[in-house]
Scaffold this motif. Sequence first.
Motif, PDB file in Angstrom:
ATOM      1  N   SER A 191       1.793   5.565  -0.320  1.00  0.00           N
ATOM      2  CA  SER A 191       1.572   6.699  -1.215  1.00  0.00           C
ATOM      3  C   SER A 191       2.254   6.504  -2.563  1.00  0.00           C
ATOM      4  N   PHE A 238       0.273   2.411   6.498  1.00  0.00           N
ATOM      5  CA  PHE A 238       0.648   1.378   5.515  1.00  0.00           C
ATOM      6  C   PHE A 238       1.944   0.669   5.882  1.00  0.00           C
ATOM      7  N   SER A 291      -8.712  -1.545   3.461  1.00  0.00           N
ATOM      8  CA  SER A 291      -9.493  -2.617   2.814  1.00  0.00           C
ATOM      9  C   SER A 291      -9.837  -3.724   3.798  1.00  0.00           C
ATOM     10  N   PRO A 337       1.037   1.763  -5.133  1.00  0.00           N
ATOM     11  CA  PRO A 337      -0.231   1.605  -5.862  1.00  0.00           C
ATOM     12  C   PRO A 337      -0.364   2.582  -7.029  1.00  0.00           C
ATOM     13  N   LYS A 338      -0.055   3.844  -6.788  1.00  0.00           N
ATOM     14  CA  LYS A 338      -0.261   4.820  -7.871  1.00  0.00           C
ATOM     15  C   LYS A 338       0.823   4.701  -8.939  1.00  0.00           C
ATOM     16  N   ASP A 391      -4.514  -5.919  -5.535  1.00  0.00           N
ATOM     17  CA  ASP A 391      -5.834  -5.359  -5.204  1.00  0.00           C
ATOM     18  C   ASP A 391      -6.716  -6.403  -4.540  1.00  0.00           C
ATOM     19  N   ARG A 446      -2.154   6.756   3.304  1.00  0.00           N
ATOM     20  CA  ARG A 446      -2.560   6.664   1.898  1.00  0.00           C
ATOM     21  C   ARG A 446      -2.504   5.211   1.408  1.00  0.00           C
ATOM     22  N   ASP A 447      -3.636   4.725   0.922  1.00  0.00           N
ATOM     23  CA  ASP A 447      -3.743   3.357   0.374  1.00  0.00           C
ATOM     24  C   ASP A 447      -3.239   2.284   1.336  1.00  0.00           C
ATOM     25  N   SER A 448      -3.424   2.490   2.621  1.00  0.00           N
ATOM     26  CA  SER A 448      -2.985   1.477   3.591  1.00  0.00           C
ATOM     27  C   SER A 448      -3.849   0.219   3.455  1.00  0.00           C
ATOM     28  N   GLY A 459       0.863  -1.176   0.000  1.00  0.00           N
ATOM     29  CA  GLY A 459       0.000   0.000   0.000  1.00  0.00           C
ATOM     30  C   GLY A 459       0.894   1.219   0.000  1.00  0.00           C
ATOM     31  N   LYS A 502      -5.914  -7.529  -0.653  1.00  0.00           N
ATOM     32  CA  LYS A 502      -6.246  -6.767   0.551  1.00  0.00           C
ATOM     33  C   LYS A 502      -7.589  -7.210   1.131  1.00  0.00           C
TER      34      LYS A 502
END
Length: 436
Positions: free
Chosen positions: A262, A323, A337, A265-266, A293, A331-333, A260, A296
């Motif tokens: 910052s 994360f 999910s 993922p991006k 994806d 961010r996106d940890s 996960g 999680k």
Amino acid sequence: MRIVMVGSGYVGLVSGACFADFGHTVVCVDKAAEKIEALNKGVIPIFEPGLDQLVESNVKANRLSFTTELAGPVADADVVFIAVGTPSRRGDGHADLGYVYAAAREIADAIKGFTVIVTKSTVPVGTGDEVERIIREANPDADFAVVSNPEFLREGAAIEDFKRPDRIVVGLVDDRARSVMTEVYRPLYLNQSPILFTGRRTSELIKYAANGFLAMKITFINEIADLCERVGADVQDVSRGIGLDGRIGSKFLHAGPGYGGSCFPKDTLALAKTAQDNESPMRLIETTIAVNDSRKRAMGRKVIAAVGGDVRGKKIAVFGLTFKPNTDDMRDSPAISVIQTLKDAGAIVAGYDPEGMENAKQLLDIEFTSGPYEAADGADAAVLVTEWNEFRALDLERLKSVMRTPILVDLRNVYRKSELEVHGFSYTSIGKSSDI
Ligand code: NAD
């Protein structure tokens, strides 16, 4: 050197403070007035070990200052770094370059004398060309060179990473920038950090290739972990067994709940998009994204299975929300999910994180507690999601005494089954069959 950092977040603030510590004069600029106000009062808006002392000592030495006003400092600068965010664009996953281009336009109007403009933000191949075009169009008389200098620091170990990097990558098309960038990083290569000069597009791609590869490595060991659970093998021993091979290396081979944060993922998403746009699709990266994806939520289902298949009305304690440890970044940890999956199945979730609570409160609707034992009070199971040191030596007797049912799901393989069973816990980890 007189340096300006445009964007004073995790990267801009750490880089700015470290450059000041090297002896350069640095002005950190940010649009977020509350951030600059806090910094001017000596309050660090993010959690990063050692950053408060580094900022304090360099402010005292008059080498580091903070402002919301870009024009004055840029006019005086030799080098202007762009370190603004490049999040995923809503809808299509491309990197959103809106902040980078806006910064470029503002910089363009303020340039005086030869100035090197450096993108430190992670930006897709060709962004340097566009930044150059924007500046040239806005200010045709400006004398400048646009350089790519991606950042490889890790949150949680950012200062050490910045001061002792494995390598410094500098991509340029205008050779006048070479001596300036050499001067900026001189203190580092005295420390023997290799500086790699490349073309600008190559440098931009190096950052994505590095993050794509690391994300793929994590995802690989996670799939091996799943296989271990089916065939009676132990993923930690597999990691050791392959990691000792110098061609593979032992880092990024810790099975867990999926990557996960910052960046990965991006950046994997942006790399896949760049590759598709250039008719050179990267199936390995596309698959990495898809596998990660689905992992999680699968971790949420793993918790549900450990509790017996039904968590409706049950209380689940979550240890660690960020994360990874040593950051307050949510961010996106993976915790987001995992918690969502538990809540979707009707669970009541109580969570605790040593540094991430403030950020977590913006994202999660759960009960927040003052510590792990408070989260576990009356819980039917506890899940260790982020391996903060504080969770590595839990008082297992105390934990058991406050829980309704002593079930621990350890998504980071911090504990051993045998030690948990001695204390009467039912224990589930990652990548080990139930008898290991
Ligand atoms: P961040 O969100 O923490 O910080 C970005 C800052 O830029 C914010 O404070 C924002 O207010 C400011 N900003 C935006 N537009 C501005 C403008 N026009 N003028 C002045 N300030 C402006 O982001 P971050 O985590 O520091 O990441 C920055 C870049 O570095 C991203 O491209 C990221 O991919 C890359 N990167 C991040 C890490 C990491 O670990 N966080 C590591 C390597 C690279």
